[in-house]
Design an enzyme around this catalytic site. Structure first.
Site, PDB file in Angstrom:
ATOM      1  N   CYS A 165       0.806  -1.224   0.000  1.00  0.00           N
ATOM      2  CA  CYS A 165       0.000   0.000   0.000  1.00  0.00           C
ATOM      3  C   CYS A 165       0.834   1.267   0.000  1.00  0.00           C
ATOM      4  O   CYS A 165       0.287   2.369  -0.078  1.00  0.00           O
ATOM      5  CB  CYS A 165      -0.937  -0.003   1.208  1.00  0.00           C
ATOM      6  SG  CYS A 165      -1.912  -1.517   1.315  1.00  0.00           S
ATOM      7  N   HIS A 304      -2.694   7.973   5.970  1.00  0.00           N
ATOM      8  CA  HIS A 304      -2.935   6.650   5.384  1.00  0.00           C
ATOM      9  C   HIS A 304      -4.339   6.208   5.767  1.00  0.00           C
ATOM     10  O   HIS A 304      -5.081   5.704   4.929  1.00  0.00           O
ATOM     11  CB  HIS A 304      -1.882   5.662   5.869  1.00  0.00           C
ATOM     12  CG  HIS A 304      -1.935   4.339   5.183  1.00  0.00           C
ATOM     13  ND1 HIS A 304      -1.817   4.217   3.806  1.00  0.00           N
ATOM     14  CD2 HIS A 304      -2.089   3.078   5.657  1.00  0.00           C
ATOM     15  CE1 HIS A 304      -1.906   2.937   3.479  1.00  0.00           C
ATOM     16  NE2 HIS A 304      -2.074   2.227   4.580  1.00  0.00           N
ATOM     17  N   GLU A 315      -0.875   5.374  13.447  1.00  0.00           N
ATOM     18  CA  GLU A 315      -0.569   6.580  12.665  1.00  0.00           C
ATOM     19  C   GLU A 315      -0.775   7.839  13.494  1.00  0.00           C
ATOM     20  O   GLU A 315       0.008   8.796  13.391  1.00  0.00           O
ATOM     21  CB  GLU A 315      -1.422   6.622  11.397  1.00  0.00           C
ATOM     22  CG  GLU A 315      -1.018   7.743  10.469  1.00  0.00           C
ATOM     23  CD  GLU A 315      -1.702   7.713   9.119  1.00  0.00           C
ATOM     24  OE1 GLU A 315      -1.275   8.460   8.223  1.00  0.00           O
ATOM     25  OE2 GLU A 315      -2.682   6.950   8.962  1.00  0.00           O
ATOM     26  N   LYS A 337      -9.545   8.121   2.141  1.00  0.00           N
ATOM     27  CA  LYS A 337     -10.020   6.742   1.971  1.00  0.00           C
ATOM     28  C   LYS A 337     -11.454   6.591   2.477  1.00  0.00           C
ATOM     29  O   LYS A 337     -12.132   5.630   2.119  1.00  0.00           O
ATOM     30  CB  LYS A 337      -9.103   5.764   2.695  1.00  0.00           C
ATOM     31  CG  LYS A 337      -7.751   5.539   2.040  1.00  0.00           C
ATOM     32  CD  LYS A 337      -6.963   4.472   2.777  1.00  0.00           C
ATOM     33  CE  LYS A 337      -5.610   4.213   2.129  1.00  0.00           C
ATOM     34  NZ  LYS A 337      -4.654   5.323   2.354  1.00  0.00           N
ATOM     35  N   HIS A 342      -9.777   2.005  -0.114  1.00  0.00           N
ATOM     36  CA  HIS A 342      -8.326   1.830  -0.134  1.00  0.00           C
ATOM     37  C   HIS A 342      -7.889   1.278  -1.484  1.00  0.00           C
ATOM     38  O   HIS A 342      -8.108   0.104  -1.796  1.00  0.00           O
ATOM     39  CB  HIS A 342      -7.918   0.884   1.000  1.00  0.00           C
ATOM     40  CG  HIS A 342      -6.437   0.824   1.233  1.00  0.00           C
ATOM     41  ND1 HIS A 342      -5.516   1.439   0.419  1.00  0.00           N
ATOM     42  CD2 HIS A 342      -5.707   0.197   2.204  1.00  0.00           C
ATOM     43  CE1 HIS A 342      -4.308   1.205   0.863  1.00  0.00           C
ATOM     44  NE2 HIS A 342      -4.396   0.458   1.952  1.00  0.00           N
ATOM     45  N   PHE A 401       1.777  -3.315   3.931  1.00  0.00           N
ATOM     46  CA  PHE A 401       2.105  -4.645   4.423  1.00  0.00           C
ATOM     47  C   PHE A 401       3.594  -4.921   4.171  1.00  0.00           C
ATOM     48  O   PHE A 401       4.138  -4.558   3.120  1.00  0.00           O
ATOM     49  CB  PHE A 401       1.284  -5.719   3.703  1.00  0.00           C
ATOM     50  CG  PHE A 401      -0.153  -5.803   4.146  1.00  0.00           C
ATOM     51  CD1 PHE A 401      -0.630  -5.078   5.220  1.00  0.00           C
ATOM     52  CD2 PHE A 401      -1.040  -6.636   3.461  1.00  0.00           C
ATOM     53  CE1 PHE A 401      -1.952  -5.167   5.621  1.00  0.00           C
ATOM     54  CE2 PHE A 401      -2.367  -6.739   3.860  1.00  0.00           C
ATOM     55  CZ  PHE A 401      -2.826  -6.003   4.936  1.00  0.00           C
TER      56      PHE A 401
END
Length: 413
Positions: A165, A304, A315, A337, A342, A401
């Site tokens: 991502c 994010h 975050e 998002k 996403h 990831f």
């Protein structure tokens, strides 16, 4: 190589998303809080726990390539070419760049997953002779960058970033360095993804990453106490980055300056972020340092913000630790998002565009559907409605990831 510290500017942007097939349409819908989440239509999701996604509707690849090329390219590469086409056209770079000094860095977290699924099913049902001869080039994650380089005759490096991502953000960050250190004068960069297929969605469901909500206004919930997973989406985002003097000499319209990039690894877990958020904190701190951040800056962060329980908490902690508690509380943050879902490898590129537009317009897109405040997510996330704010520095965070962390920083010029 000409220099080790050249300035890098943005001269073009392009976007293909669930809430707009151009930057102008994307931005209009972002600031108006339009929700692009809806029921899955790209495959039969009857037996799937997750029922919602963010799809690019009514996309016609033949608007960007001929029929023959459309038939032998994966949807993720088509999104990449579409976004790059808009960005290149806005930049006016064609005919004004040495092809050997023109490069492509374009990311995708997965590549042609839909093509893989389709051709594997063909193998099982019809035998090996019926698998497409274009299967491998449709599948591989470098093909978006390769096809963009072919279309626009960019004969410098043409490379992918494949960092889950964070792919779009890492591609942009490495493109910044390519120009900054003198290896290119302009780069087409960004990310794309098209992984909404049965096996992809099943995999994300079974790792308990996706929201299983059936109400589209209660599914993608960044920073909300009710959050329970992200909503998978697809799309593409592209920037044309250019060396400042090169852009200035040819009379290009400069949209923003790319002033910072930080990239780190958590070195911790395959999917979960570090609980102390140290990797994300370091990426943000590196970008802030390169950007010349001071306490006088008014900061916007396009987070994010996936809507997963661990990500949003970590975050928030990274923002506090990188900026300091007081400055973090003065800053304004949002997760787009909440509207797009996403987009995986495309997310960082599209969100960089959102950050740049916020910087240019003084309008902060909202985090929609943020109704129940989480005690551990206690900063200003621009809930529900866009707000006006004269910001001097815009950041975009991406966390992937594998422990990949990337932060981009932009200023007006």
């Amino acid at each position: 190589m000409q220099s080790t510290n050249r300035r890098v500017v943005v001269t073009g942007m392009g976007a293909i998303t669930p809430i707009g097939k151009s930057v102008s349409e994307l931005w209009e819908n972002l600031i108006n809080g339009v929700n692009g989440i809806d029921e899955i239509t790209l495959f039969d999701a009857t037996d799937f726990k997750a029922k919602l996604d963010g799809e690019v509707k009514d996309f016609n690849p033949r608007d960007y390539m001929d029929k023959a090329d459309a038939l032998k390219t994966d949807r993720y590469a088509q999104f990449a070419i579409a976004a790059a086409t808009e960005a290149v056209e806005q930049s006016g770079i064609m005919g004004n760049i040495d092809p050997d000094r023109f490069a492509v860095y374009f990311g995708s977290g997965i590549g042609g997953m839909s093509s893989f699924t389709k051709e594997y099913n063909t193998l099982l049902k019809r035998g090996p002779s019926r698998v497409s001869p274009y299967f491998v080039p449709m599948l591989i994650a470098n093909m978006a960058s390769g096809l963009i380089s072919i279309k626009f005759q960019a004969m410098g490096q043409a490379m992918p970033a494949v960092t889950a991502c964070a792919s779009g953000s890492n591609a942009i960050g490495e493109a910044i360095r390519l120009i900054r250190h003198g290896y290119a004068d302009a780069v087409i960069t960004g990310g794309s993804e098209a992984s909404i297929c049965d096996v992809g969605v099943a995999g994300f469901i079974n790792m308990q990453a996706l929201s299983t909500a059936t109400d589209k206004n209660a599914a993608s919930l960044p920073f909300d106490k009710r959050r329970a997973g992200f909503v998978i989406a697809e799309g593409g985002g592209a920037l044309v980055l250019e060396e400042y003097e090169h852009a200035k000499k040819r009379g290009a319209t400069i949209i923003a300056e790319a002033v910072g990039y930080g990239a780190t690894s958590d070195a911790y877990h395959m999917t979960a972020p570090r609980g102390d958020a140290e990797g994300a904190r370091k990426a943000m701190s590196l970008a802030l340092s390169e950007a010349g951040y001071t306490d006088s800056d008014s900061v916007y962060i396009n987070a994010h913000g996936t809507g997963t329980p661990l990500n949003d908490k970590a975050e928030t902690l990274a923002i506090k630790h990188s900026l300091g508690e007081e400055a973090a509380r003065r800053s304004i943050i949002s997760s787009t998002k909440s509207m797009t879902g996403h987009m995986l490898g495309a997310a960082g590129a599209v969100e960089a565009i959102a950050a740049i537009k916020a910087l240019a317009t003084g309008i902060i897109p909202p985090t929609i559907n943020l109704l129940e405040k989480d005690e551990e997510c206690d900063l200003d996330y621009a809930p529900l409605k866009a707000v006006k704010r004269d910001i001097t520095l815009a950041l975009s965070n991406s966390l992937g990831f594998g422990g990949h962390n990337a932060t981009l920083a932009f200023r007006r010029i």
